[in-house]
Design an enzyme around this catalytic site. Structure first.
Site, PDB file in Angstrom:
ATOM      1  CG  ASP A 104     -51.401   0.512 -53.563  1.00 53.26           C
ATOM      2  OD1 ASP A 104     -51.740   1.412 -54.312  1.00 53.26           O
ATOM      3  OD2 ASP A 104     -51.348   0.836 -51.995  1.00 53.26           O
ATOM      4  CG  ASN A 231     -49.779  -2.686 -45.553  1.00 54.10           C
ATOM      5  OD1 ASN A 231     -50.403  -1.712 -46.522  1.00 54.10           O
ATOM      6  ND2 ASN A 231     -49.138  -3.566 -46.054  1.00 54.10           N
ATOM      7  CG  PHE A 233     -48.155   3.479 -41.271  1.00 54.23           C
ATOM      8  CD1 PHE A 233     -47.110   4.164 -40.807  1.00 54.23           C
ATOM      9  CD2 PHE A 233     -47.613   2.299 -41.779  1.00 54.23           C
ATOM     10  CE1 PHE A 233     -45.663   4.042 -40.840  1.00 54.23           C
ATOM     11  CE2 PHE A 233     -46.330   1.791 -42.125  1.00 54.23           C
ATOM     12  CZ  PHE A 233     -45.399   2.858 -41.510  1.00 54.23           C
ATOM     13  N   GLY A 234     -49.579   6.693 -40.992  1.00 57.50           N
ATOM     14  CA  GLY A 234     -48.748   7.716 -40.992  1.00 57.50           C
ATOM     15  C   GLY A 234     -48.208   7.590 -39.888  1.00 57.50           C
ATOM     16  CG  HIS A 358     -42.981  -0.805 -50.978  1.00 59.58           C
ATOM     17  ND1 HIS A 358     -42.808   0.122 -49.603  1.00 59.58           N
ATOM     18  CD2 HIS A 358     -44.342  -0.990 -50.892  1.00 59.58           C
ATOM     19  CE1 HIS A 358     -43.967   0.372 -49.138  1.00 59.58           C
ATOM     20  NE2 HIS A 358     -44.957  -0.176 -49.969  1.00 59.58           N
ATOM     21  CG  ASN A 359     -46.451  -2.821 -54.203  1.00 58.62           C
ATOM     22  OD1 ASN A 359     -45.555  -3.353 -54.213  1.00 58.62           O
ATOM     23  ND2 ASN A 359     -47.744  -2.894 -53.854  1.00 58.62           N
ATOM     24  N   GLY A 405     -40.747  -0.610 -39.970  1.00 57.95           N
ATOM     25  CA  GLY A 405     -40.768  -1.973 -39.250  1.00 57.95           C
ATOM     26  C   GLY A 405     -42.076  -2.357 -38.526  1.00 57.95           C
ATOM     27  CG  HIS A 429     -42.083  -4.189 -49.008  1.00 57.04           C
ATOM     28  ND1 HIS A 429     -42.165  -5.343 -48.270  1.00 57.04           N
ATOM     29  CD2 HIS A 429     -43.385  -3.802 -48.732  1.00 57.04           C
ATOM     30  CE1 HIS A 429     -43.363  -6.155 -48.079  1.00 57.04           C
ATOM     31  NE2 HIS A 429     -44.101  -5.017 -48.146  1.00 57.04           N
TER      32      HIS A 429
END
Length: 510
Positions: A104, A231, A233-234, A358-359, A405, A429
DNA sequence: ATGTGC
């Protein structure tokens, strides 16, 4: 033999890397060179280090020993990934690696600060209305693109081509109703091609559009403004600023408002980025096969290209195209979320705090020379005074670091400390998985998740919150943050406490 | 992660 099997057999044959070679400096640890391995820097308290399984450590060693790699950092949230662990930083001045960028491309976090007191979302009916207004605009789930958006935000083919080449340029932002000022709240608001021009991306895109697997380009552009699944989300948050001088100073510079509502988003480049990444894997893997080049540790997921080759240029261009999509996707989501809040609570104002990936691989200066820093499930962490922040609003404080988190324990906004130089200016991340998806579904139960949400008064769009996304499927977030803080990499500016979560629940009944 | 699995 499947890649997983190959990895596992290597894991079984590895010598011990967690024994005498490891020293502790405070609570951070460093893995020292042994006769066979150059150093890998590991950041994690003792209990966090226990979460690193053999395969994850083996992937770290494989990546460290791969051609052209000069540094490898393992973060506290590390777990098994695609060739390289999720939660690592890999540096090379000479090579580019698609696996350690990830499938991703430019999966990222963004945070929108709203000028709303926490009481504004106390009423569950208001939160239900917000969930519905947001889901109407920014859908979750595989394949789904935006819906119910105004005509002004329709992404036609020509706008699609423009946005993957230009990223969040002023023209693209105006065309999509994104405040143009948000571009300066991005780690990178656009990405250029391999030769540092947008022209390279334009011509690469024309080549890609001839390809059969890119015939769905226009469809993929319709996914702009959507979250996807897994994983991603909002989450509606309440900001709790830490009670110290640095946090207050950073809070001001970041535009955070203590005790007010904010919205945190996690998503990436959707089907378009996936097309590009998987296309690159198959292209490079078949070339390695055809040319008989040995793969690092025999792992097909660690294919690479030496810089300057056509293969590296094509990869860098594809990564930039995917990254530009992800960037505009995040900014549009934030614009649509703000619009949803304004529909339910008229007059609501909002500002982007930051957008950070983070990717991604970025060209940075490491040890006085340019190198590609691959952050795979790792977040850039540059402190106050870092040269590359000079032209940004964060020169004097360091930029915001956005770390998801879990809804129960909260998420965090952090800021880098000078010690971050030791981790190639990177931190984790998020929390990092501790249970695989299948394992989580077997050992965790719905009732526990539901009661955690109930007792914390957190709502969700999901009829059944996905068990494999339960807080307990992830590492202890506070222990992960303690690893980062005690190693002197970053400190906490604010905690974000969830009020409602938007996730894809279409697979929750499996 | 992904118009969802060798």
């Amino acid at each position: 033999m499947s890649p997983t099997t190959m990895n596992r057999s290597h894991a079984e044959s590895r010598t011990s890397y967690t024994g005498p070679g490891m020293i502790a400096t405070g609570e951070a640890t460093a893995l020292l060179p042994t006769e066979t391995t150059p150093p890998i820097r590991v950041f994690g308290t003792e209990s966090i280090r226990d979460t690193f399984d053999d395969l994850c450590l083996q992937q770290a060693v494989n990546s460290r020993l791969a051609p052209g790699v000069t540094d490898l950092v393992l973060n506290p949230d590390a777990h098994c990934g695609y060739g390289a662990p999720v939660g690592c930083v890999m540096v090379s001045p000479t090579h580019i690696y698609p696996g350690p960028v990830g499938v991703d491309i430019k999966c990222s976090m963004s945070l929108l600060q709203l000028d709303l007191p926490t009481e504004a979302v106390d009423d569950r009916k208001v939160r239900r209305a917000l969930i519905s207004a947001i889901c109407q605009r920014t859908p979750t789930g595989a394949g789904k693109g935006q819906r119910s958006v105004t005509k002004a935000r329709h992404v036609n083919r020509s706008l699609g081509k423009q946005l993957v080449v230009e990223g969040a340029s002023a023209d693209v932002c105006r065309a999509l109703g994104i405040p143009t000022g948000w571009a300066m709240r991005c780690e990178d608001s656009f990405h250029l091609g391999h030769d540092d021009t947008a022209g390279a991306l334009e011509s690469r895109l024309e080549t890609l559009l001839q390809r059969r697997d890119m015939s769905n380009f226009s469809d993929k552009m319709q996914q702009l403004g959507s979250y996807g699944g897994g994983n991603h989300f909002g989450e509606c948050e309440v900001v709790e600023l830490a009670d110290d001088d640095q946090a207050r100073r950073c809070g001001d510079a970041f535009g955070l408002q203590d005790g007010k509502v904010a919205f945190l988003s996690h998503c990436g480049s959707r089907g378009f980025g996936h097309n590009l990444a998987s296309g690159q894997f198959s292209t490079l893997q078949s070339k390695f096969d055809r040319w008989g080049i040995p793969l690092p540790a025999g792992d097909r997921q660690l294919v690479y290209a030496p810089l300057g080759t056509d293969e590296a240029n094509d990869y860098l261009d594809d990564m930039a195209l995917g990254a530009n999509f992800a960037t505009v996707n995040h900014l549009l989501i934030n614009a649509l979320v703000l619009e949803a809040f304004q529909e339910v609570i008229p007059g609501t104002k909002g500002n982007l705090v930051y957008f950070i990936s983070h990717n991604i691989a970025r060209k940075e200066i490491v040890d006085n020379r340019p190198a590609w820093v691959h952050r795979k499930g790792a977040t850039r962490a540059m402190p106050a005074g870092h040269h590359s922040l000079a032209e940004t609003p964060f020169a004097k404080t360091g930029h915001p670091i956005l770390l998801p988190g879990n809804p129960r324990d909260g998420s965090a906004v952090m800021v880098a400390q000078p010690g971050a130089a030791a981790s190639c200016y990177s931190v984790n991340h998020g929390a990092g998985r501790v249970l695989g998806r299948r394992h989580a579904k077997r050992v965790l139960d719905q009732a526990t998740i539901d009661s955690e949400f109930e007792s914390n008064d957190i709502l969700s769009n999901c009829r059944q919150y996905p068990i494999d996304e339960a807080p307990a499927a992830y590492k202890d977030f506070n222990e992960v943050l303690r690893s980062v803080k005690s190693a002197g990499l970053a400190s906490e500016v604010a905690r974000l406490k969830a009020r409602f979560v938007i996730k894809d629940a279409s697979k929750a009944d499996d």
